[in-house]
Design a protein around this motif. Structure first.
Motif, mmCIF file in Angstrom:
data_model
loop_
_atom_site.group_PDB
_atom_site.id
_atom_site.type_symbol
_atom_site.label_atom_id
_atom_site.label_comp_id
_atom_site.label_asym_id
_atom_site.label_seq_id
_atom_site.Cartn_x
_atom_site.Cartn_y
_atom_site.Cartn_z
ATOM 1 N N LYS A 174 -4.504 3.028 14.556
ATOM 2 C CA LYS A 174 -3.514 3.847 13.855
ATOM 3 C C LYS A 174 -3.636 5.309 14.272
ATOM 4 O O LYS A 174 -2.629 5.984 14.544
ATOM 5 N N ARG A 183 -0.931 7.540 0.444
ATOM 6 C CA ARG A 183 -2.363 7.319 0.261
ATOM 7 C C ARG A 183 -2.982 6.803 1.557
ATOM 8 O O ARG A 183 -4.092 7.213 1.930
ATOM 9 N N PHE A 184 -2.261 5.926 2.234
ATOM 10 C CA PHE A 184 -2.767 5.412 3.504
ATOM 11 C C PHE A 184 -2.935 6.543 4.512
ATOM 12 O O PHE A 184 -3.931 6.592 5.241
ATOM 13 N N HIS A 195 -7.166 -3.316 1.429
ATOM 14 C CA HIS A 195 -5.758 -3.378 1.037
ATOM 15 C C HIS A 195 -4.884 -2.728 2.117
ATOM 16 O O HIS A 195 -3.665 -2.948 2.153
ATOM 17 N N TYR A 196 -5.502 -1.915 2.973
ATOM 18 C CA TYR A 196 -4.766 -1.148 3.981
ATOM 19 C C TYR A 196 -5.006 -1.654 5.407
ATOM 20 O O TYR A 196 -4.120 -1.580 6.247
ATOM 21 N N VAL A 197 -6.210 -2.112 5.689
ATOM 22 C CA VAL A 197 -6.561 -2.553 7.039
ATOM 23 C C VAL A 197 -7.375 -3.836 6.970
ATOM 24 O O VAL A 197 -7.916 -4.188 5.917
ATOM 25 N N PRO A 221 0.825 -1.209 0.000
ATOM 26 C CA PRO A 221 0.000 0.000 0.000
ATOM 27 C C PRO A 221 0.860 1.261 0.000
ATOM 28 O O PRO A 221 1.908 1.317 0.653
ATOM 29 N N ASP A 222 0.427 2.252 -0.712
ATOM 30 C CA ASP A 222 1.127 3.528 -0.796
ATOM 31 C C ASP A 222 1.021 4.242 0.550
ATOM 32 O O ASP A 222 -0.082 4.560 0.989
ATOM 33 N N PRO A 223 2.145 4.514 1.226
ATOM 34 C CA PRO A 223 2.084 5.154 2.558
ATOM 35 C C PRO A 223 1.390 6.518 2.544
ATOM 36 O O PRO A 223 0.655 6.850 3.483
#
Length: 227
Positions: A71, A22-23, A60-62, A18-20
């Motif tokens: 977070k 974007r996250f 995709h992130y969590v 995942p793109d940091p």
């Protein structure tokens, strides 16, 4: 020679995580939704709608909604502890350290208003395991403040009639209450609010000898004001 032997196997494009950046944007959007609706009333779909992506894309992130809450709170807690360590590590007299504690607390809360408010409101929504993991990051505000007051009592500048533990809980609660009413576009800046809080708190816990040495209660308050 077979075709397989003659031609090396083509490798696919390496998978990227995942793109940091974007996250970080997604977490910020999740924080806004949780602040608006409360954690219990917030759904993964609400977060997806705020971000403008499909619900399934969030996975995709969590793995769960709680991952977002963890977070948000973990990041702001760690930043707060790092800021507070600067105060506790400084070579300052107790009253100066108390004023620095208050100023750091107020400015941090103002600069991190959304995630810090969520930490105060929703911390208990995390699992017991995750709460314990976050607390391992460092001492809480109450513990740090109690240490400052106790040192001040030993040096005679904090009123010895004060219960340091109780005073720390009351003072921290009062500082945290600004998350309920503070607005960045309000009539006072965060620095001005810090001066007000410092004047009230320092003068309420200082010993008579400390007040006298400063030249009176107003002089004591003015000594720590940046206004």
């Amino acid at each position: 020679m077979s075709k397989t032997d003659a031609e090396p196997a083509k490798r696919g494009r390496p998978r990227r995580g995942p793109d940091p950046e974007r996250f970080a944007e997604i977490v910020e959007a999740a924080a806004e939704v949780i602040l608006d609706k409360g954690y219990s009333a917030t759904s993964i779909q609400d977060i997806a709608d705020r971000v403008g992506i499909l619900k399934g894309s969030l996975y995709h992130y969590v793995r769960s909604k709680e991952d977002f809450l963890y977070k948000i709170i973990k990041d702001v807690y760690d930043e707060a502890i790092a800021d507070m360590r600067v105060v506790t590590d400084a070579e300052q007299a107790p009253l100066e350290k108390l004023a620095a504690f208050v100023r750091t607390h107020v400015l941090f809360a103002a600069d991190h208003l959304v995630p810090y408010t969520i930490q105060l409101r929703e911390f208990d929504r995390l699992s017991e395991e995750r709460r314990a993991e976050i607390r391992e990051g460092g001492e809480t505000y109450v513990v740090v403040l109690q240490g400052i007051l106790e040192e001040g009592q030993r040096q005679g500048v904090i009123d010895k009639a004060i219960d340091p533990r109780l005073a720390s809980i009351v003072i921290t609660g009062e500082l945290n209450s600004m998350t309920r009413w503070y607005r960045p576009d309000g009539p006072r800046t965060a620095e001005q609010l810090a001066d007000v809080y410092i004047g009230m708190i320092v003068s309420s816990v200082a010993s008579e000898s400390a007040v006298a040495s400063a030249g009176g209660i107003e002089a004591l308050r003015a000594a720590f004001s940046r206004g």
